[in-house]
Structures are given as structure tokens and as C-alpha cells.
Design a protein around this motif. Structure first.
Motif, PDB file in Angstrom:
ATOM      1  N   UNK A  24       0.790  -1.232   0.000  1.00 29.75           N
ATOM      2  CA  UNK A  24       0.000   0.000   0.000  1.00 29.75           C
ATOM      3  C   UNK A  24       0.820   1.279   0.000  1.00 29.75           C
ATOM      4  N   UNK A  25       2.098   1.198   0.351  1.00 26.47           N
ATOM      5  CA  UNK A  25       2.908   2.417   0.465  1.00 26.47           C
ATOM      6  C   UNK A  25       4.112   2.396  -0.463  1.00 26.47           C
ATOM      7  N   UNK A  30       8.015   4.695  -6.890  1.00 23.34           N
ATOM      8  CA  UNK A  30       8.076   5.889  -7.746  1.00 23.34           C
ATOM      9  C   UNK A  30       8.463   7.147  -6.955  1.00 23.34           C
ATOM     10  N   UNK A  31       9.325   6.981  -5.968  1.00 23.92           N
ATOM     11  CA  UNK A  31       9.716   8.107  -5.125  1.00 23.92           C
ATOM     12  C   UNK A  31      10.859   8.889  -5.760  1.00 23.92           C
ATOM     13  N   UNK A  37       9.411   9.286   0.674  1.00 24.79           N
ATOM     14  CA  UNK A  37       9.162   7.983   1.294  1.00 24.79           C
ATOM     15  C   UNK A  37       8.725   8.181   2.745  1.00 24.79           C
ATOM     16  N   UNK A  38       9.469   9.011   3.470  1.00 24.19           N
ATOM     17  CA  UNK A  38       9.153   9.289   4.872  1.00 24.19           C
ATOM     18  C   UNK A  38       7.745   9.852   5.013  1.00 24.19           C
TER      19      UNK A  38
END
Length: 88
Positions: A24-25, A30-31, A37-38
Motif C-alpha cells: 500500500x505504500x 516511484x519516489x 518515502x518518509x
């Protein structure tokens, strides 16, 4: 050093949680940078903590006993078939 009890079913719960985070995260990956991300992880944590429910396990010890008995029968059948083919 972390003490882990002999009965470590809590590790299953941790693995489930990280699996949820992965799906889900983190995926898709695609960061553009670590701060993204954090931020996404913190937003997920807030949302998850406000809506989390205990897992409802449906697989009982009786189900496990039945499964193991079926596996034992299957293994025995396979061994008997293999022995019959070798002696033929």
C-alpha cells in the motif's frame, strides 16, 4: 540484542504489517527522494493507526490437524505408488 520468546507468533503479525506497507505504500517504487518515502510512510501510519482492527484468524488448530492428516495420507500414498512402480 532483542529477546524473542520461544512462541514467536508476534513475528507473523509483524510480517503481515510489513506486507501491507509494501503493497500500500512502497509499491510502486516511484519516489523522487527519501523525504517523499518518509512522508508517505508517516501518512500511512496515521491512517492505519486510526482504522486498524485486530486480524481475525479463520484457520483453527482443528483445520491445521485436518490439513496435516491429509498431507500425511498423500505422502504415504505417494510412497506406496513409488514402491509399487519400483517392484514392478
Amino acid at each position: 540484542m532483542v529477546h524473542t520468546p520461544v512462541h514467536a507468533s508476534w513475528t507473523n503479525q509483524i510480517e503481515i504489517f510489513f506486507s501491507i506497507v509494501q503493497r500500500k505504500v512502497v509499491s510502486p517504487n516511484d519516489f523522487t527522494d527519501l523525504s517523499e518515502v518518509r512522508d508517505r510512510l508517516r501518512a500511512f501510519e496515521d491512517r492505519y493507526n486510526s482504522t486498524a482492527q485486530p486480524f481475525q484468524w479463520r484457520f483453527t488448530t482443528s483445520d491445521l490437524d485436518d490439513l496435516l492428516a491429509r498431507l500425511d495420507r498423500h505422502t504415504l500414498d505417494q510412497q506406496e505408488e513409488s514402491s509399487a512402480r519400483l517392484s514392478a
